[in-house]
Design a protein around this motif. Structure first.
Motif, PDB file in Angstrom:
ATOM      1  N   TYR A 296       0.880  -1.175   0.000  1.00  0.00           N
ATOM      2  CA  TYR A 296       0.000   0.000   0.000  1.00  0.00           C
ATOM      3  C   TYR A 296       0.913   1.220   0.000  1.00  0.00           C
ATOM      4  O   TYR A 296       1.576   1.524   0.992  1.00  0.00           O
ATOM      5  CB  TYR A 296      -0.929  -0.022   1.224  1.00  0.00           C
ATOM      6  N   CYS A 319      -1.547  -1.368  -4.228  1.00  0.00           N
ATOM      7  CA  CYS A 319      -2.521  -0.287  -4.303  1.00  0.00           C
ATOM      8  C   CYS A 319      -1.838   1.032  -3.993  1.00  0.00           C
ATOM      9  O   CYS A 319      -1.204   1.168  -2.937  1.00  0.00           O
ATOM     10  CB  CYS A 319      -3.683  -0.525  -3.321  1.00  0.00           C
ATOM     11  N   LYS A 332     -10.181  -0.854   2.048  1.00  0.00           N
ATOM     12  CA  LYS A 332      -9.449  -1.614   1.032  1.00  0.00           C
ATOM     13  C   LYS A 332      -8.629  -2.726   1.677  1.00  0.00           C
ATOM     14  O   LYS A 332      -8.609  -3.870   1.198  1.00  0.00           O
ATOM     15  CB  LYS A 332      -8.554  -0.661   0.244  1.00  0.00           C
ATOM     16  N   ASP A 336      -9.076  -6.725   1.268  1.00  0.00           N
ATOM     17  CA  ASP A 336      -7.961  -7.578   0.844  1.00  0.00           C
ATOM     18  C   ASP A 336      -7.673  -8.700   1.845  1.00  0.00           C
ATOM     19  O   ASP A 336      -6.795  -9.539   1.596  1.00  0.00           O
ATOM     20  CB  ASP A 336      -6.694  -6.739   0.643  1.00  0.00           C
TER      21      ASP A 336
END
Length: 682
Positions: A296, A319, A332, A336
């Protein structure tokens, strides 16, 4: 008129035309204009919304509130990517109402976004110089302009100018800590000693309260104060977010079935950065039969960045979370199904500390990106090594400490240019070169004066530092001269691409570490290039990191027990090249077998720790950070920090805190904590 979605029997074009006609006839009130524009925007009709603003302004230029419409029009133009139009609209707003502060502030922001830093600063400075009326609103906007100027000047490296502007902001309102925080950082970076000053308008305590955890780490080796500051910093930065819109998932039982553990790394530094260089190969070596790895990324956009590309390529999921809100990032991560989320930023630049407050994964870990405790209620673990945090020093950390062989990973595949000659960098061929490539903010007055003692005792030697701005160079050379050292013996390394920087490190003879914030990845770089590092560890994480690296490289004899030993050893090496060559030979012999470069072993150990954490989660035995009395530890540390003790005896240091805790307990009884005030102390 409230503009609503038209019924099927109503022609929407006719409705919009009617609104435009009323604007031309000066019959559309400002409030209704704003409401209509908002409605059009929500329907995705930004073009007619902008046209409506433009029309209203053109036909209502005598309206006393035309500046508000013009300002809103500028905001919308900027949001739609028309910076040039926004600039013109903001200039028109100021022409309509010259003292309308938001327009002055926003005009500077648009200039800044267009990389016109000089114009931005000029805009804010002109406004600040003409906004001296003593009203709360006017003072607030003047303060905003000053802080924007300081921020932009600091980012541009114009530190003298930034410092001066930020001081004006501090004296205007010393309770606004962001200006003081940046002011202190600029002084550290410029080696302006003493770092603290005060005035009749600003107290030393106010400046102390404004220090960031990283600023403190460069200023004093006081791990209890650092713990208290991190706790306060987290409360102010993150607080308690609203989690009502978040649906967390229960811990997933994976170990019994042999399912892979999902590990997420969240960081702004998964790129060409010290942290990215450190983690790159470790991430490539993760056993994908045991773990799935997600990234991330919250850093600046990258192109032509080999490290960033390597990291992305090895991820099972990636991401870019820039532009996403903290809660959306948390959602998110939950979607995930991340089991273990690793914070690789802590309280550093571009960090997303707010994401972790939503607890988007059952296990949250502090690792690799921040040199110390985060003192947060949601970070359960800290991964480090036994040298940095031996068991007897765990009391300085809120997280449960888990250990790897060495805190500092390295990338053995990193590109290194061919070794240059000393002449290529303007260095004398025959001099003994002491070097330190740490950032200027890590150099304290006491540290620099030790270096001057070393140079004074080793004629013909030089000190090679990482280059910065010329005023900083001149300041350090002046101090050298005042201490009997020829200022021409201080050399500064210019900025070069990283492969060339690594190569030139090998030109030096001995790396001199700083205190209390020592070399971290910089020490690993030096040792990678065969350059011995001399260090003296303290009590806290930043002051022990370098010694951990030196130990893991197999040269523990370079770890000193005191400042006096550090100076004596540095002088001895400067007078005896054979001794330093022997250390270099040891480094070379152990290079490929030492703990520092065992990346496969580090990857396997991390995976063992991931299993240990997952097991604790599945059994409902995750550690809970104990944050009791941390405000009190902070207050005691805030008193101690100005006593000027650089290196402290640890037993005396702890006793000082106990005595202060006892004095406070006598007035207001304290709750027991697991550090220096256990049950029954009172």
């Amino acid at each position: 008129m409230n503009m609503t979605v038209p019924a099927t029997s109503v022609d929407p074009v006719a409705v919009i035309q009617a609104v435009f006609q009323r604007a031309r006839q000066q019959q559309l009130p400002l409030a209704e204009l704003i409401q209509t524009v908002e409605r059009l925007s929500s329907l995705g009709a930004s073009a007619p919304a902008l046209d409506l603003y433009k029309t209203w302004i053109a036909f209502n230029d005598k309206n006393p509130m035309v500046h508000v419409a013009s300002f809103n029009y500028a905001v919308m133009l900027n949001q739609t990517g028309d910076a040039a139009g926004a600039i013109q609209a903001l200039k028109a707003t100021i022409a309509y109402k010259s003292d309308f502060a938001p327009a002055h502030i926003n005009l500077g922001r648009v200039y800044e976004d267009c990389q016109m830093v000089g114009r931005a600063v000029e805009q804010w400075r002109n406004f600040a110089n003409t906004s001296n009326e003593i009203t709360a609103e006017r003072l607030s906007f003047r303060l905003m302009a000053l802080k924007h100027m300081g921020r932009v000047l600091e980012t541009a490296g114009l530190l003298e100018e930034a410092e001066a502007v930020l001081w004006l902001a501090i004296e205007l309102d010393p309770t606004k800590q962001d200006a003081s925080q940046h002011w202190l950082a600029t002084r550290q970076h410029q080696c302006k000693w003493p770092i603290f000053t005060s005035s009749e308008h600003v107290t030393r305590q106010q400046l102390t309260d404004a220090m960031s955890p990283m600023t403190i780490a460069c200023f004093a080796d006081d791990p209890l104060f650092q713990l208290g500051k991190a706790y306060r910093y987290n409360k102010k930065l993150v607080g308690r977010p609203d989690t009502s819109g978040l649906q967390r998932k229960p811990v997933r039982n994976k170990l019994a079935s042999g399912q892979r553990i999902r590990v997420g790394y969240l960081s702004s530094d998964l790129r060409e950065h010290a942290v990215g260089f450190a983690l790159c190969e470790v991430l490539e070596l993760h056993d994908k039969e045991k773990v799935e790895v997600y990234g991330y990324y919250c850093g600046i956009p990258r192109s032509n960045d080999k490290t960033h590309d390597r990291i992305r390529a090895v991820m099972d999921g990636w991401c870019d979370i820039n532009g996403m809100s903290d809660i959306d990032v948390a959602k998110k991560i939950i979607d995930d199904e991340i089991d273990i989320l690793i914070d690789v930023n802590g309280y550093t630049k571009q960090a997303r500390a707010g994401v972790f407050a939503y607890r988007p994964a059952p296990v949250i870990v502090n690792f690799c990106g921040y040199p110390g405790t985060l003192a947060s209620p949601f970070h359960q673990y800290l991964i480090t090594d036994n040298y940095i945090v031996p068991p007897e020093r765990e009391l300085y950390y809120s997280e449960k400490v888990l250990r790897i062989p060495c805190e500092q990973p390295v990338d053995r595949k990193r590109e290194i240019a061919p070794k240059p000659t000393r002449a290529e960098y303007g260095l004398p061929d025959d001099a003994f070169i002491y070097a330190c490539f740490n950032g200027m903010q890590k150099i304290t007055e006491a540290c620099f004066l030790r270096w001057m003692k070393i140079l004074a005792a080793t004629p013909g030697s030089i000190l090679w530092l990482l280059g910065d701005k010329d005023p900083i160079h001149q300041r350090l050379r002046k101090i050298a001269s005042e201490n009997g050292v020829d200022p021409d013996r201080i050399y500064f390394a210019t900025k070069v691409p990283n492969p060339k920087h690594l190569a030139r490190i090998a030109l030096a003879d001995l790396f001199l570490d700083t205190f209390p914030y020592g070399a971290h990845s910089t020490a690993a770089d030096a040792i990678t290039m065969g350059l011995p590092v001399l260090t003296v560890p303290g009590m806290g994480f930043p002051s022990r990191f370098c010694a951990s690296i030196v130990s893991a490289a197999g040269i523990p004899e370079m770890i000193c027990g005191s400042a006096e030993e550090y100076v004596a050893k540095a002088i001895s090496f400067g007078r005896n090249r054979k001794a330093i060559e022997a250390v270099k030979a040891t480094l070379a012999a152990k290079r490929e077998t030492c703990t520092l470069r065992d990346m496969p072993g580090l990857a396997r150990r991390l995976e063992e720790l991931f299993q240990e954490m997952q097991e604790a989660a599945e059994q409902g035995k995750l550690p809970v950070p104990n944050l009791r009395n941390l405000d009190v530890y902070y207050e005691i540390g805030a008193e101690l920090i100005h006593e000027g003790q650089e290196m402290q005896d640890e037993a005396a240091y702890r006793q000082h805190y106990r005595d202060k805790l006892a004095a406070r307990d006598a007035i207001e009884p304290l709750l027991a904590d697991p550090r220096l005030w256990p049950e029954g102390t009172a």
